[in-house]
Design an enzyme around this catalytic site. Structure first.
Site, PDB file in Angstrom:
ATOM      1  N   ARG A  50       0.849  -1.213   0.000  1.00  5.49           N
ATOM      2  CA  ARG A  50       0.000   0.000   0.000  1.00  5.49           C
ATOM      3  C   ARG A  50       0.876   1.251   0.000  1.00  5.49           C
ATOM      4  O   ARG A  50       0.593   2.238  -0.670  1.00  5.49           O
ATOM      5  CB  ARG A  50      -0.948   0.004   1.212  1.00  5.49           C
ATOM      6  CG  ARG A  50      -1.595   1.373   1.452  1.00  5.49           C
ATOM      7  CD  ARG A  50      -2.908   1.313   2.190  1.00  5.49           C
ATOM      8  NE  ARG A  50      -2.904   0.544   3.401  1.00  5.49           N
ATOM      9  CZ  ARG A  50      -2.372   0.941   4.561  1.00  5.49           C
ATOM     10  NH1 ARG A  50      -1.767   2.102   4.664  1.00  5.49           N
ATOM     11  NH2 ARG A  50      -2.431   0.159   5.623  1.00  5.49           N
ATOM     12  N   TYR A 102     -13.591  17.796 -16.479  1.00  2.00           N
ATOM     13  CA  TYR A 102     -14.157  16.446 -16.559  1.00  2.00           C
ATOM     14  C   TYR A 102     -15.284  16.319 -15.511  1.00  2.00           C
ATOM     15  O   TYR A 102     -15.101  16.732 -14.356  1.00  2.00           O
ATOM     16  CB  TYR A 102     -13.044  15.418 -16.303  1.00  2.00           C
ATOM     17  CG  TYR A 102     -13.571  14.030 -16.063  1.00  2.00           C
ATOM     18  CD1 TYR A 102     -14.370  13.393 -17.013  1.00  2.00           C
ATOM     19  CD2 TYR A 102     -13.293  13.358 -14.879  1.00  2.00           C
ATOM     20  CE1 TYR A 102     -14.872  12.123 -16.781  1.00  2.00           C
ATOM     21  CE2 TYR A 102     -13.788  12.081 -14.640  1.00  2.00           C
ATOM     22  CZ  TYR A 102     -14.588  11.482 -15.598  1.00  2.00           C
ATOM     23  OH  TYR A 102     -15.091  10.228 -15.351  1.00  2.00           O
ATOM     24  N   ASP A 173      -4.502  19.396 -14.429  1.00  2.00           N
ATOM     25  CA  ASP A 173      -4.831  18.061 -14.930  1.00  2.00           C
ATOM     26  C   ASP A 173      -4.329  18.025 -16.372  1.00  2.00           C
ATOM     27  O   ASP A 173      -4.877  18.681 -17.260  1.00  2.00           O
ATOM     28  CB  ASP A 173      -6.353  17.848 -14.851  1.00  2.00           C
ATOM     29  CG  ASP A 173      -6.772  16.455 -15.315  1.00  2.00           C
ATOM     30  OD1 ASP A 173      -6.030  15.862 -16.130  1.00  2.00           O
ATOM     31  OD2 ASP A 173      -7.838  15.981 -14.887  1.00  2.00           O
ATOM     32  N   LYS A 198      -5.584   7.106 -19.788  1.00  2.00           N
ATOM     33  CA  LYS A 198      -5.736   7.642 -21.151  1.00  2.00           C
ATOM     34  C   LYS A 198      -4.437   7.510 -21.955  1.00  2.00           C
ATOM     35  O   LYS A 198      -4.041   6.410 -22.264  1.00  2.00           O
ATOM     36  CB  LYS A 198      -6.203   9.097 -21.080  1.00  2.00           C
ATOM     37  CG  LYS A 198      -7.263   9.369 -20.024  1.00  2.00           C
ATOM     38  CD  LYS A 198      -8.554   8.619 -20.249  1.00  2.00           C
ATOM     39  CE  LYS A 198      -9.611   9.098 -19.266  1.00  2.00           C
ATOM     40  NZ  LYS A 198     -10.659   8.195 -18.976  1.00  2.00           N
TER      41      LYS A 198
HETATM   42  C1  PLP Z   1      -9.382  15.158 -17.832  1.00  2.00           C
HETATM   43  C2  PLP Z   1      -9.703  13.966 -16.971  1.00  2.00           C
HETATM   44  N1  PLP Z   1      -9.277  13.942 -15.694  1.00  2.00           N
HETATM   45  C3  PLP Z   1      -9.557  12.903 -14.869  1.00  2.00           C
HETATM   46  C4  PLP Z   1     -10.302  11.837 -15.308  1.00  2.00           C
HETATM   47  C5  PLP Z   1     -10.602  10.685 -14.367  1.00  2.00           C
HETATM   48  O1  PLP Z   1      -9.768   9.602 -14.688  1.00  2.00           O
HETATM   49  P1  PLP Z   1     -10.116   8.069 -14.381  1.00  2.00           P
HETATM   50  O2  PLP Z   1     -11.240   7.690 -15.286  1.00  2.00           O
HETATM   51  O3  PLP Z   1      -8.820   7.362 -14.696  1.00  2.00           O
HETATM   52  O4  PLP Z   1     -10.479   7.978 -12.949  1.00  2.00           O
HETATM   53  C6  PLP Z   1     -10.765  11.809 -16.628  1.00  2.00           C
HETATM   54  C7  PLP Z   1     -11.566  10.670 -17.117  1.00  2.00           C
HETATM   55  O5  PLP Z   1     -12.092  10.678 -18.224  1.00  2.00           O
HETATM   56  C8  PLP Z   1     -10.457  12.903 -17.495  1.00  2.00           C
HETATM   57  O6  PLP Z   1     -10.885  12.953 -18.753  1.00  2.00           O
END
Ligand code: PLP
Length: 382
Positions: A50, A102, A173, A198
């Site tokens: 962990r 998001y 992000d 992604k």
């Molecule tokens: C810009 C962005 N940040 C965060 C996330 C969240 O990621 P996860 O689906 O890996 O939890 C996403 C998911 O589509 C995203 O597009």
């Protein structure tokens, strides 16, 4: 010795790959929860998965090197990464966010509001608007650039200067571009998060997230939160991510090449009203994008003439898959209003233009002729 980014996707200078047990060339998957101790108070470097694990440590080193960070924590999803970051704040702290984020991030921030954090959503492409939103309680600014899904570009360097002036953290992000095209820490951001599901993974086969910083004190706090909250990434997923990152550079180049051609093709399509791609010179963020990133990426959003056309395209594509997510080698088309952003309130969605005629495309590495043919047949299909 310094290495170029393509090489850093494959090798870590801090890690001698020839020293793996038995000469194993790939990073071994240390599928163990615990590590034995040679004596009282002694450790062989790892204690409990962990907290840390050698497969994860290798992945974290690679990502730190790609982002220019002192440390990275690999965690179980992009949302886990954003959760770790949100644990840095306490009740009554205020965070300014880009208005286009998001949908999962805004859903998480609603949960955090129950615990006394406050969030404001503003147009972060406009510095004056950000300034007006700063209060005595403000502790951080959280942005996506390009933003998901309307592809707005915020000026990382300018916002980071504002953050320094007001003693705020800047959190970026960086999911939509990946460290291959953009390094927010080098532009003055304090923390970078990724949905590593992604582009970093690239194969739509692992859910993962990362948090990176170049600030030693923040790095310690983030490690402490991650090991306490316990949302760190499993060894097998660390291995998959390490494997995916090896081809990040060539994937991103090919995806971008395809995206530029598709964006131009969409622009000429009479059934398409608007194309949102920062690689088009008439995109309002084009100049900032050129200044702060090494490319434009492969995410394109577009608005068609009406919802019937949107539905027709979504249901008739054959090479492209109608699914949520992005960044992988396979092209995907998404209906943000009913998928990724369904939890964003309708008023905000309408203001942003995330309506029933709005689609998002994640361009993969297929042959461009097949992608154009697929879309063109889907558009024509009655
Ligand atoms: C810009 C962005 N940040 C965060 C996330 C969240 O990621 P996860 O689906 O890996 O939890 C996403 C998911 O589509 C995203 O597009």
């Amino acid at each position: 010795m310094t290495l170029e980014i393509e090489t850093r996707c494959i090798h870590s200078l801090n890690h001698d790959e020839k020293q793996h047990p038995y000469g194993a060339f790939s990073i071994p998957i240390y599928q163990t929860a615990i590590f034995s101790h040679p004596g009282i108070g002694e450790s062989q470097g790892y204690n409990y998965t962990r907290e840390s694990n050698p497969t994860r440590a290798y992945l974290e080193e690679i990502i730190s090197s790609l982002e220019g960070a002192v440390d990275t924590v690999a965690c179980s999803s992009g949302m886990a990464a954003i959760t770790i970051v949100s644990e840095l704040f306490k009740s009554d702290d205020h965070i300014i966010c880009g208005s286009d984020l998001y949908g999962g991030s805004t859903r998480l921030f609603k949960l955090q509001e129950k615990k006394g954090l406050h969030f404001s959503y503003v147009d972060t492409t406009n510095l004056d608007t950000i300034k007006q939103a700063i209060t005595k309680q403000t502790k951080a600014i959280f942005i996506e650039t390009p933003s998901n899904p309307t592809m707005q570009i915020s000026d990382i360097q300018a916002i980071s200067q504002l953050c320094k002036e007001y003693h705020l953290l800047l959190i970026v992000d960086n999911t939509f571009l990946s460290p291959y095209f953009q390094n927010p820490l080098k532009l003055g951001a304090d923390i970078v998060v990724h949905s590593a599901t992604k582009f970093l993974s690239g194969h739509n086969d692992v859910i993962a997230g990362t948090v990176s910083t170049h600030n030693e004190q923040l790095a310690q706090e983030i490690r402490n939160i991650a090991k306490t909250v316990g949302n760190t990434l499993a060894p097998i997923d660390c291995y998959l991510l390490t494997r995916g990152i090896k081809t990040l550079a060539i994937r991103q180049e090919r995806q971008q090449e395809n995206a530029i051609q598709l964006a131009k093709w969409l622009k000429k399509n009479p059934l398409v009203k608007d194309v949102y791609y920062p690689g088009l010179s008439d995109h309002p963020g084009y100049d900032i994008q050129v200044k702060q990133a090494r490319g434009f990426g492969s995410m394109i959003s577009f608005r068609v003439v009406d919802k019937e056309v949107a539905k027709r395209v979504l249901t008739h594509v054959k090479v492209i898959t109608y699914a949520e997510s992005l960044g992988g080698v396979e092209s995907l088309i998404t209906y943000p209003m009913v998928q990724t952003h369904s939890d964003v309130d309708e008023k905000t969605r309408n203001e942003l233009g995330i309506t029933d005629d709005f689609l998002r495309l994640s361009v993969g590495i297929e042959n461009i002729k097949d992608l154009i043919q697929d879309l063109s047949e889907a558009f024509k299909n009655e």
